[in-house]
Design an enzyme around this catalytic site. Sequence first.
Site, PDB file in Angstrom:
ATOM      1  N   ASP A   1       0.815  -1.237   0.000  1.00 23.71           N
ATOM      2  CA  ASP A   1       0.000   0.000   0.000  1.00 23.71           C
ATOM      3  C   ASP A   1       0.841   1.277   0.000  1.00 23.71           C
ATOM      4  OD1 ASP A   1       0.731  -0.377   2.676  1.00 23.71           O
ATOM      5  OD2 ASP A   1      -1.239   0.062   3.510  1.00 23.71           O
TER       6      ASP A   1
ATOM      7  N   HIS B   1      -7.452   3.673   4.674  1.00 28.96           N
ATOM      8  CA  HIS B   1      -7.711   2.645   5.682  1.00 28.96           C
ATOM      9  C   HIS B   1      -7.187   3.023   7.053  1.00 28.96           C
ATOM     10  CE1 HIS B   1      -3.915   1.803   3.620  1.00 28.96           C
ATOM     11  NE2 HIS B   1      -3.488   1.220   4.724  1.00 28.96           N
TER      12      HIS B   1
END
Length: 465
Positions: free
Chosen positions: A127, A450
Amino acid sequence: MFKPKTIMEPFRVKVVEPLPMRTRQERAVALQEAKLNLFSVHADQVTIDLMTDSGTSAMSQEQWAGIMRGDESYAGGRSFFRFADTVKQLTGMEHIIPVHQGRAAERILFTTVGGKGKTIPANTHFDTTRANAEASGAEALDLVIEEGKDPSAEHPFKGNINVLALTKVLEERAGSVPLVVMTITNNSGGGQPVSLENMKQVRAVCDRFQVPLFLDCARFAENSWFIKLREEGQQQRTPRAIAEEMFRLADGAWMSSKKDAFGNIGGFLALKDDALAIECRNLLILTEGFPTYGGLAGRDLEALAIGLEEVLAEDYLEYRIRSTEYVWRHMDQAGVPLLRPAGGHAVYLDARKFLPHVPSGLLPGQSISAALFLEGGVRACEIGTVMFGHTLPDGTQAPGPMDLVRLAIPRRVYTQSHMDYVIEAVTYVFERRAQLGGLKIIEEPSALRHFTCGFEPIGWDPYAP
Ligand SMILES: *Cc1c(COP(=O)(O)O)cnc(C)c1O
């Protein structure tokens, strides 16, 4: 001869840290305050923390002794040279640039070689790797093999890159590809390894198009162990010999040393190219620090140098990979849908199969993570639509490639009875899965959502007993 079946930890405990033991009611309050985002839950509410294996390792007595020997000189410290020599021997690369963690290396590298119009292919970008490549203006392409995208497909090296797809990308855009990334092991793809054969093929393709190959090598030792176990002709080799060969296939590497170096913080960027190293060091000085500490304390460099040696010990790697497989196997036997086979550092629940009644757009992985925390005090991490999807203009969710829940296992931290407890907690939530529903995002930042977004349940009460 006595051949024990028990997977025994090859270390014993010298210092103990009490586990927070909380009630379901206390956790319900914490979860509500965190808007169902486990990153916002205070760690003292978490009994078994499997959110990440990053920076959560237990250091050895040698590492703690090294902490005392750390040299805190601003320039040219002893600990830097010990660190740099260790990384040089391992990687065979000339320029060793310490950084405070992996993403700092990514930021420096992609600021230097990325930019608008550039394409950065990988097996799968982690990520932060994707975010840093994209923040530079470049396009981050994931080209993992087909089996790597299917949680239930069996393949010994699901982290491999699709060499044909890579060749095609390079044929079409070689001039705008500054480097090819191989993530070992493939974290976002389930902690799955890459084979030596695949790395050699990628090397050959990179040579053909004159494009450098870089390793994102946070878990290089675990990847080496999988090669030793699974790849033809590798059984007699040491993990060190395999690791050294992997690095010598590459032109550069960066590492989040919070993983396979047993560090609580740290990383490096290793480069062969002199000109690139000068550019990267200049950026390092701007934001991280002088090139002989790079944002770390001398004592951190000392501990990392020791950790990088310890992680290649065969008794450790055998225990590490077998104990992850132990957790995987017991959950599998209980019928819990898992990404197959077991990864190196984590067990991944297949959220789409776990909650078939909750579509990806309603974030099944996040619901499972919330339930695991509420029922068992076990903190996991969603690796799915929350992490890799995005909100469409109409407010619905574009799903991520898979919906997984990662139970990452910190190194040398938890014992088998802790893991037996986790297996029970996961099985308990699985047996009650019909009561779980979906979630929607109610607040969302512009990048890496997130970490900080908030959620609300859709049509169910997650706190109901
Ligand atoms: C953890 C990780 C990173 C980022 O490193 P940080 O130390 O968290 O900044 C990059 N790539 C991979 C594969 C990782 O696992």
